[in-house]
Design an enzyme around this catalytic site. Structure first.
Site, PDB file in Angstrom:
ATOM      1  N   HIS A 198       3.752  -2.322   3.046  1.00 42.11           N
ATOM      2  CA  HIS A 198       4.093  -0.871   2.287  1.00 42.11           C
ATOM      3  C   HIS A 198       5.442  -0.880   1.635  1.00 42.11           C
ATOM      4  CE1 HIS A 198       1.088  -0.648   5.791  1.00 42.11           C
ATOM      5  NE2 HIS A 198       0.484   0.326   5.086  1.00 42.11           N
TER       6      HIS A 198
ATOM      7  N   ASP B  10       0.930  -1.323  -0.082  1.00 46.62           N
ATOM      8  CA  ASP B  10      -0.118  -0.032   0.063  1.00 46.62           C
ATOM      9  C   ASP B  10       0.690   1.532   0.225  1.00 46.62           C
ATOM     10  OD1 ASP B  10      -1.997  -1.746   0.183  1.00 46.62           O
ATOM     11  OD2 ASP B  10      -2.988  -0.813   2.021  1.00 46.62           O
ATOM     12  N   ASP B  11       0.302   2.335  -0.424  1.00 45.47           N
ATOM     13  CA  ASP B  11       0.799   3.654  -0.235  1.00 45.47           C
ATOM     14  C   ASP B  11       1.746   4.159  -1.075  1.00 45.47           C
ATOM     15  OD1 ASP B  11      -0.812   3.528   1.975  1.00 45.47           O
ATOM     16  OD2 ASP B  11       0.629   3.807   3.405  1.00 45.47           O
TER      17      ASP B  11
ATOM     18  N   HIS C 205      -6.317   3.088  -3.968  1.00 46.81           N
ATOM     19  CA  HIS C 205      -6.039   3.112  -2.541  1.00 46.81           C
ATOM     20  C   HIS C 205      -6.397   4.642  -2.208  1.00 46.81           C
ATOM     21  CE1 HIS C 205      -4.923   1.780   1.464  1.00 46.81           C
ATOM     22  NE2 HIS C 205      -3.592   2.606   1.660  1.00 46.81           N
TER      23      HIS C 205
ATOM     24  N   HIS D  30      -4.914   9.476   0.782  1.00 48.72           N
ATOM     25  CA  HIS D  30      -4.980   8.852   1.887  1.00 48.72           C
ATOM     26  C   HIS D  30      -5.874   9.324   3.149  1.00 48.72           C
ATOM     27  CE1 HIS D  30      -3.371   5.680   4.984  1.00 48.72           C
ATOM     28  NE2 HIS D  30      -3.014   4.861   3.852  1.00 48.72           N
TER      29      HIS D  30
HETATM   30 ZN    ZN Z   1      -2.530   2.902   3.266  1.00 51.72          ZN
END
Ligand code: ZN
Length: 394
Positions: free
Chosen positions: A353, A212-213, A262, A266
């Protein structure tokens, strides 16, 4: 003339004596006590523990002496053999291969030497091999059906050690080209899945690594590792990062990795209204599309924050995770490695991540090790097709 005649008689006597001696030896040998040893025949299944191997020891005359000076008789020897002394049973070490093997009785060197020399005219030993049959550990074939050791017939996907099969509703293996679920699989005439023609073997363990991210400055390292291991992962990207790393997005697509949405920046989607949520998702979609001409296939809301309202605004599958590595919190390569290896199981979706160097460092060992352990590293959508990941899907 007389001298010649007596030489002739002496010769005859010697020959007769020799013949008698041979006959005597032969008769004596035939009259020796015979100990017959027979190794048992056993049947096991692959990888089963070997049961205690037994040898039957029988003798026809027990009272005879073997060593007069030691008062050692045939019955003493028989007793010791019955106790398992003086010999070993030699067998194959590899209990993983189906087949029939010999169980060979081998006397220890000292005993064998005595039998051949000191005891030669006292006792005879006959050794008879036994057999060890190793059956398939999963069960037995009955034509196109496979009867498992639990007494039921194999159905669906089944990995029988060296080959994978798919058994239909009649419990018979399928052959040729077959559409199973949404995927077309290829099988040989003997029903064996052709692993060169299929990217996934549903009968073997698989899991999904998710990041993620990102994308971020370490993402290309992860992609190179995946490429080296012919593995795939799923990247839940942030719209804010996508335009900064277009090469990474292209490479994800080239490697058949999955790209998920995603959000753009955020936020907690539960705190946003409909138009804000739609903006968060659509901006990311547009930015991905600009690079690869394709949209994302999944959504993972930031923080896993999702409720009925958020869900109603999202028209793609929402997928969370089943194993949270907490890599963002620990930032410790050793910890992440250990945690993943301990928690990696068939059907899991692991959350990580790719923006943290410690995570990417851990991947350098984790990805090859998981592949080595036999895991297929697949995308989330692939995993969803072959495993129940209901607990991770909203
Ligand atoms: Zn995230």
């Amino acid at each position: 003339m007389k001298r010649f005649k007596s030489a002739w008689i002496v010769g005859l006597v010697i020959i007769t004596a020799l013949l008698l001696l041979i006959l005597y030896r032969y008769i004596s040998y035939q009259n020796l006590p015979v100990i017959h040893m027979k190794a048992s025949n056993i049947t096991i299944r692959q990888d089963e523990e070997l049961p205690a191997l037994s040898v039957d020891v029988e003798v026809d005359k027990e009272d005879e002496m073997i060593e007069d000076e030691n008062d050692y008789s045939v019955s003493d020897l028989v007793k010791e053999l019955q106790e398992g002394k003086h010999y070993q049973i030699v067998h194959t070490d590899d209990l993983s291969k189906e087949g029939e093997y010999q169980l060979e009785i081998k006397l220890d060197d000292e005993t064998q030497k005595k039998i051949d020399k000191d005891w030669k005219w006292r006792v005879r030993l006959e050794l008879e091999d036994g057999s060890m049959t190793i059956l398939n550990k999963y069960g037995d074939w009955e034509g196109k059906k496979f009867l498992k050791t639990d007494g039921t017939y194999a159905s669906g996907w089944m990995d029988l050690g060296t080959s994978t099969y798919y058994f239909n509703e009649q419990n018979e293996y399928v052959t040729g080209e077959q559409k199973i679920g949404n995927t077309t699989f290829y099988f040989s005439d003997e029903g064996i899945l052709d692993e060169n023609k299929n990217t996934i073997n549903p009968a073997k363990p698989m899991l999904a690594l998710t990041f993620d991210d990102g994308p971020g400055k370490y993402t290309m390292d992860v992609l190179n590792l995946l490429e080296q291991q012919k593995a795939r992962a799923t990247f839940f990207v942030l719209g804010d990062n996508v335009p900064k790393f277009p090469e990474e997005i292209k490479k994800m697509s080239e490697l058949s990795c999955e790209i998920g949405n995603h959000s753009t920046s955020h936020p907690n989607l539960k705190k946003l209204d409909k138009s804000q949520i739609q903006y968060q998702l659509q901006t990311t979609e547009d930015r991905i599309y600009q690079i690869i001409g394709k949209e994302s296939t999944l959504v993972r809301p930031p923080y896993g924050a999702v409720n009925e309202t958020v869900r109603s605004y999202i028209d793609k599958p929402i997928v969370l995770w089943t194993v949270d590595t907490l890599d963002w919190k620990y930032r410790d390569t050793e910890y992440i490695k250990k945690y993943i290896i301990e928690n990696a199981k068939d059907g899991e979706i692991l959350l990580m991540h790719d923006i943290h160097q410690t995570t990417v460092e851990a991947m350098k060992e984790v990805i090859p090790e998981l592949v080595e352990e036999g895991y297929q590293l697949v995308t989330v959508s692939e995993l969803k097709e072959f495993r129940d990941v209901g607990r991770a899907v909203s």
